[in-house]
Design a protein around this motif. Sequence first.
Motif, PDB file in Angstrom:
ATOM      1  N   ASP A 161      -0.227  11.987  54.614  1.00 40.40           N
ATOM      2  CA  ASP A 161       0.439  10.771  55.082  1.00 40.40           C
ATOM      3  C   ASP A 161       1.456  10.360  54.032  1.00 40.40           C
ATOM      4  O   ASP A 161       1.226  10.530  52.828  1.00 40.40           O
ATOM      5  N   VAL A 162       2.585   9.816  54.490  1.00 35.82           N
ATOM      6  CA  VAL A 162       3.644   9.356  53.600  1.00 35.82           C
ATOM      7  C   VAL A 162       3.891   7.881  53.883  1.00 35.82           C
ATOM      8  O   VAL A 162       4.075   7.494  55.038  1.00 35.82           O
ATOM      9  N   ALA A 163       3.876   7.066  52.831  1.00 34.62           N
ATOM     10  CA  ALA A 163       4.151   5.639  52.953  1.00 34.62           C
ATOM     11  C   ALA A 163       5.408   5.318  52.151  1.00 34.62           C
ATOM     12  O   ALA A 163       5.502   5.662  50.971  1.00 34.62           O
ATOM     13  N   TRP A 164       6.361   4.680  52.805  1.00 31.79           N
ATOM     14  CA  TRP A 164       7.599   4.268  52.152  1.00 31.79           C
ATOM     15  C   TRP A 164       7.483   2.814  51.723  1.00 31.79           C
ATOM     16  O   TRP A 164       7.031   1.972  52.494  1.00 31.79           O
ATOM     17  N   VAL A 165       7.894   2.518  50.497  1.00 26.36           N
ATOM     18  CA  VAL A 165       7.904   1.152  49.971  1.00 26.36           C
ATOM     19  C   VAL A 165       9.330   0.814  49.552  1.00 26.36           C
ATOM     20  O   VAL A 165      10.143   1.708  49.323  1.00 26.36           O
ATOM     21  N   PRO A 166       9.650  -0.483  49.437  1.00 22.73           N
ATOM     22  CA  PRO A 166      11.026  -0.857  49.102  1.00 22.73           C
ATOM     23  C   PRO A 166      11.515  -0.306  47.760  1.00 22.73           C
ATOM     24  O   PRO A 166      12.639   0.187  47.655  1.00 22.73           O
ATOM     25  N   GLY A 167      10.692  -0.410  46.733  1.00 21.70           N
ATOM     26  CA  GLY A 167      11.101   0.053  45.406  1.00 21.70           C
ATOM     27  C   GLY A 167       9.902   0.496  44.603  1.00 21.70           C
ATOM     28  O   GLY A 167       8.753   0.386  45.046  1.00 21.70           O
ATOM     29  N   SER A 168      10.146   0.973  43.400  1.00 22.28           N
ATOM     30  CA  SER A 168       9.055   1.485  42.563  1.00 22.28           C
ATOM     31  C   SER A 168       8.046   0.405  42.193  1.00 22.28           C
ATOM     32  O   SER A 168       6.858   0.692  42.038  1.00 22.28           O
ATOM     33  N   PHE A 169       8.503  -0.829  42.059  1.00 14.42           N
ATOM     34  CA  PHE A 169       7.600  -1.921  41.693  1.00 14.42           C
ATOM     35  C   PHE A 169       6.471  -2.073  42.715  1.00 14.42           C
ATOM     36  O   PHE A 169       5.357  -2.456  42.360  1.00 14.42           O
ATOM     37  N   GLU A 170       6.734  -1.764  43.979  1.00 23.23           N
ATOM     38  CA  GLU A 170       5.745  -1.920  45.045  1.00 23.23           C
ATOM     39  C   GLU A 170       4.787  -0.730  45.172  1.00 23.23           C
ATOM     40  O   GLU A 170       3.818  -0.772  45.927  1.00 23.23           O
ATOM     41  N   ILE A 171       5.035   0.325  44.443  1.00 23.42           N
ATOM     42  CA  ILE A 171       4.216   1.543  44.549  1.00 23.42           C
ATOM     43  C   ILE A 171       2.730   1.297  44.256  1.00 23.42           C
ATOM     44  O   ILE A 171       1.871   1.733  45.025  1.00 23.42           O
ATOM     45  N   PRO A 172       2.367   0.622  43.158  1.00 23.79           N
ATOM     46  CA  PRO A 172       0.932   0.491  42.842  1.00 23.79           C
ATOM     47  C   PRO A 172       0.106  -0.198  43.934  1.00 23.79           C
ATOM     48  O   PRO A 172      -1.030   0.224  44.199  1.00 23.79           O
ATOM     49  N   LEU A 173       0.640  -1.229  44.550  1.00 19.49           N
ATOM     50  CA  LEU A 173      -0.113  -1.940  45.585  1.00 19.49           C
ATOM     51  C   LEU A 173      -0.451  -1.029  46.761  1.00 19.49           C
ATOM     52  O   LEU A 173      -1.599  -0.973  47.219  1.00 19.49           O
ATOM     53  N   VAL A 174       0.532  -0.283  47.230  1.00 20.60           N
ATOM     54  CA  VAL A 174       0.306   0.607  48.371  1.00 20.60           C
ATOM     55  C   VAL A 174      -0.563   1.798  47.954  1.00 20.60           C
ATOM     56  O   VAL A 174      -1.445   2.227  48.700  1.00 20.60           O
ATOM     57  N   ALA A 175      -0.356   2.305  46.747  1.00 19.31           N
ATOM     58  CA  ALA A 175      -1.201   3.400  46.250  1.00 19.31           C
ATOM     59  C   ALA A 175      -2.660   2.960  46.186  1.00 19.31           C
ATOM     60  O   ALA A 175      -3.564   3.719  46.549  1.00 19.31           O
ATOM     61  N   GLN A 176      -2.889   1.729  45.771  1.00 17.20           N
ATOM     62  CA  GLN A 176      -4.266   1.223  45.706  1.00 17.20           C
ATOM     63  C   GLN A 176      -4.888   1.127  47.093  1.00 17.20           C
ATOM     64  O   GLN A 176      -6.034   1.527  47.299  1.00 17.20           O
ATOM     65  N   ARG A 177      -4.142   0.589  48.040  1.00 18.72           N
ATOM     66  CA  ARG A 177      -4.665   0.469  49.413  1.00 18.72           C
ATOM     67  C   ARG A 177      -5.040   1.849  49.960  1.00 18.72           C
ATOM     68  O   ARG A 177      -6.083   2.012  50.587  1.00 18.72           O
ATOM     69  N   LEU A 178      -4.189   2.826  49.723  1.00 16.62           N
ATOM     70  CA  LEU A 178      -4.471   4.179  50.212  1.00 16.62           C
ATOM     71  C   LEU A 178      -5.655   4.790  49.474  1.00 16.62           C
ATOM     72  O   LEU A 178      -6.517   5.427  50.088  1.00 16.62           O
ATOM     73  N   ALA A 179      -5.725   4.588  48.160  1.00 15.90           N
ATOM     74  CA  ALA A 179      -6.815   5.180  47.375  1.00 15.90           C
ATOM     75  C   ALA A 179      -8.171   4.619  47.776  1.00 15.90           C
ATOM     76  O   ALA A 179      -9.148   5.369  47.869  1.00 15.90           O
TER      77      ALA A 179
END
Length: 159
Positions: free
Chosen positions: A54-72
């Motif tokens: 699965d691939v999740a797109w986020v607005p910028g690098s700053f938003e990466i950790p939040l979405v990575a956590q939800r997926l993890a």
Amino acid sequence: MTVFEGRFTEASGLRVAVVVARFNDLVTDKLLSGCLDCLFRHGIDTSPSSSQLDVAWVPGSFEIPLVAQRLAVSGRYQVVITLGAVIRGDTPHFDVVVAEVSKGVAAVARDTGVPVIFGVLTTDTLQQALERAGIKSNLGWNYGLEAIEMGSLMAALPG
């Protein structure tokens, strides 16, 4: 003595999530392409109907950790790959974003026990970022390979 190592031949059963920043997509699109090519060549189904990726797109690098956590924490993935590009400008914004995204990604891995591959380029110039995303070599491939190795290693560890 027991030696634990990841293997690159056991990727066919691996479930992978990729979090990609849209900001600097000239660079991140290339990183994603290299990453997907690596995963595909190591037996992971990368088709649009894939149940492995699965691939999740986020607005910028700053938003990466939040979405990575939800997926993890979802329990669906054995590894999460993060892809972004933060390019230095004339303001201290670069330093703030780089510090927060790197700390955030490390915290996700530590807090969830799911390997999170740090594929966020931090460069001084756009040229440097493009060189790392395909002009000279595509680090996206390396991030895919790291994900396969870490997924395999985590499966081999006790507990």
